[in-house]
Design an enzyme around this catalytic site. Structure first.
Site, PDB file in Angstrom:
ATOM      1  N   ARG A 198       1.084  -0.936  -0.303  1.00  0.00           N
ATOM      2  CA  ARG A 198      -0.045  -0.165  -0.004  1.00  0.00           C
ATOM      3  C   ARG A 198       0.691   2.011  -0.041  1.00  0.00           C
ATOM      4  O   ARG A 198       1.781   1.445   0.567  1.00  0.00           O
ATOM      5  CB  ARG A 198      -1.108   0.211   0.643  1.00  0.00           C
ATOM      6  CG  ARG A 198      -1.805  -1.198   1.182  1.00  0.00           C
ATOM      7  CD  ARG A 198      -3.330  -0.634   0.262  1.00  0.00           C
ATOM      8  NE  ARG A 198      -4.303  -1.636   0.251  1.00  0.00           N
ATOM      9  CZ  ARG A 198      -5.034  -2.881  -0.538  1.00  0.00           C
ATOM     10  NH1 ARG A 198      -3.266  -2.616  -1.732  1.00  0.00           N
ATOM     11  NH2 ARG A 198      -5.223  -3.096  -0.138  1.00  0.00           N
ATOM     12  N   GLU A 227      -4.128   7.665  -4.938  1.00  0.00           N
ATOM     13  CA  GLU A 227      -4.280   7.306  -6.114  1.00  0.00           C
ATOM     14  C   GLU A 227      -5.119   7.323  -6.838  1.00  0.00           C
ATOM     15  O   GLU A 227      -6.252   8.055  -6.232  1.00  0.00           O
ATOM     16  CB  GLU A 227      -4.607   5.505  -6.448  1.00  0.00           C
ATOM     17  CG  GLU A 227      -2.927   5.289  -5.344  1.00  0.00           C
ATOM     18  CD  GLU A 227      -3.089   3.776  -5.429  1.00  0.00           C
ATOM     19  OE1 GLU A 227      -3.679   2.695  -5.774  1.00  0.00           O
ATOM     20  OE2 GLU A 227      -2.078   2.720  -4.965  1.00  0.00           O
ATOM     21  N   HIS A 246      -1.409   0.397 -10.327  1.00  0.00           N
ATOM     22  CA  HIS A 246      -1.958  -0.909  -8.741  1.00  0.00           C
ATOM     23  C   HIS A 246      -2.009  -2.234 -10.163  1.00  0.00           C
ATOM     24  O   HIS A 246      -3.404  -2.320  -9.813  1.00  0.00           O
ATOM     25  CB  HIS A 246      -3.048   0.198  -8.483  1.00  0.00           C
ATOM     26  CG  HIS A 246      -3.184  -0.819  -6.961  1.00  0.00           C
ATOM     27  ND1 HIS A 246      -3.419  -0.060  -6.157  1.00  0.00           N
ATOM     28  CD2 HIS A 246      -2.779  -1.996  -6.424  1.00  0.00           C
ATOM     29  CE1 HIS A 246      -3.145  -0.502  -4.962  1.00  0.00           C
ATOM     30  NE2 HIS A 246      -2.721  -1.972  -5.048  1.00  0.00           N
TER      31      HIS A 246
END
Length: 281
Positions: A198, A227, A246
């Site tokens: 993360r 994000e 991601h």
């Protein structure tokens, strides 16, 4: 918010905040199926308070995420995106001995912070490259050390000893900004930092400074504090950072399996058989 007020179940992604306000404004909600392993996007304590089941998608994405993690390590070490851009920008005029020379991966020292399922899968891949493996975890895994040829060590020692440091810890109050200015200062100048957990586990400003000042050599990142990140983000602008959107578990097979497990959790719960992968009992 409007739709969730009447929902009995919610299937969500890690980008969706299931916070206190949402949870306390639902009337029938009984289960939340999160399409991710991590669940820091959900207020777990409030869910518990209201007896709402929360599930995640462990196991089905382990190998795929480990593939991406090791691929990102390799791409960063060998400067692959830089090399690809070098050709795209028509800069390749001739061959030279140290043109875009990176660093070896084989027989180097890998430090894994967070030896969960994905960490173990990454360690298996590292064995094939003859790497020596250090790990730090909340609990020591004696049974895995022999299998993986892994050595447990304190966090600070891992930072100072490893050539590659991989963050695979969940985001908690304890791990927020675990990789901060002091952590980067303890790493070797030749170290490469990889984060596939993360974004909140790293202090991005401190990482930018460490990369700019060459306090560490490079970073490979699949996650960020906020994000999505824009194209003018400081990390994107650095030649010694590879930034991915991601995509740790983003294979067609795995994403289908994750969605299927989410739906299995919901159906199994409402059929009276209980959820398959609850995050708490």
């Amino acid at each position: 918010m409007k739709e969730t007020k009447q929902a009995d179940g919610i299937v969500c992604m890690l980008t969706e905040r299931i916070d206190k306000e949402l949870l306390e404004n639902t009337h029938h909600l009984k289960i939340i199926a999160n399409m991710a392993v991590g669940y820091d996007n959900i207020d777990i304590e409030v869910a518990k308070k209201h007896n709402i089941i929360v599930t995640n998608t462990p196991d089905v994405l382990t190998e795929t995420t480990a593939d991406l993690t090791f691929s990102l390590l390799m791409a960063t070490a060998r400067r692959m995106t830089e090399a690809s851009d070098y050709i795209r920008e028509d800069k390749w005029g001739h061959w030279s001995p140290f043109l875009l020379a990176g660093t070896d991966i084989h027989h180097k020292k890998l430090g894994i912070v967070g030896m969960g399922r994905i960490g173990e899968a990454v360690a298996k891949r590292a064995k094939g490259f003859g790497m020596s493996i250090l790990y730090n975890n909340r609990t020591r895994k004696y049974e895995k050390e022999k299998e993986l040829n892994a050595v447990y060590t304190e966090f600070d020692n891992l930072l100072s000893e490893a050539d590659f440091i991989i963050s695979l810890v969940p985001l908690t109050n304890r791990t927020k900004h675990l990789f901060n200015k002091q952590a980067f200062q303890k790493m070797k100048k030749s170290a490469i930092f990889i984060n596939v957990s993360r974004g909140g586990t790293m202090d991005e400003k401190a990482l930018v400074n460490a990369l700019k000042s060459q306090e560490i050599t490079a970073a490979g990142l699949d996650v960020f504090e906020d994000e999505p990140i824009p194209s003018d983000h400081p990390l994107v602008r650095l030649d010694n950072a590879i930034c991915l959107p991601h995509i740790g578990s983003a294979s067609i097979e795995t994403r289908k399996a994750m969605l299927h497990l989410c739906m299995e959790n919901v159906v199994s719960f409402f059929d009276g058989n209980g959820p398959k992968t609850p995050v708490f009992e």
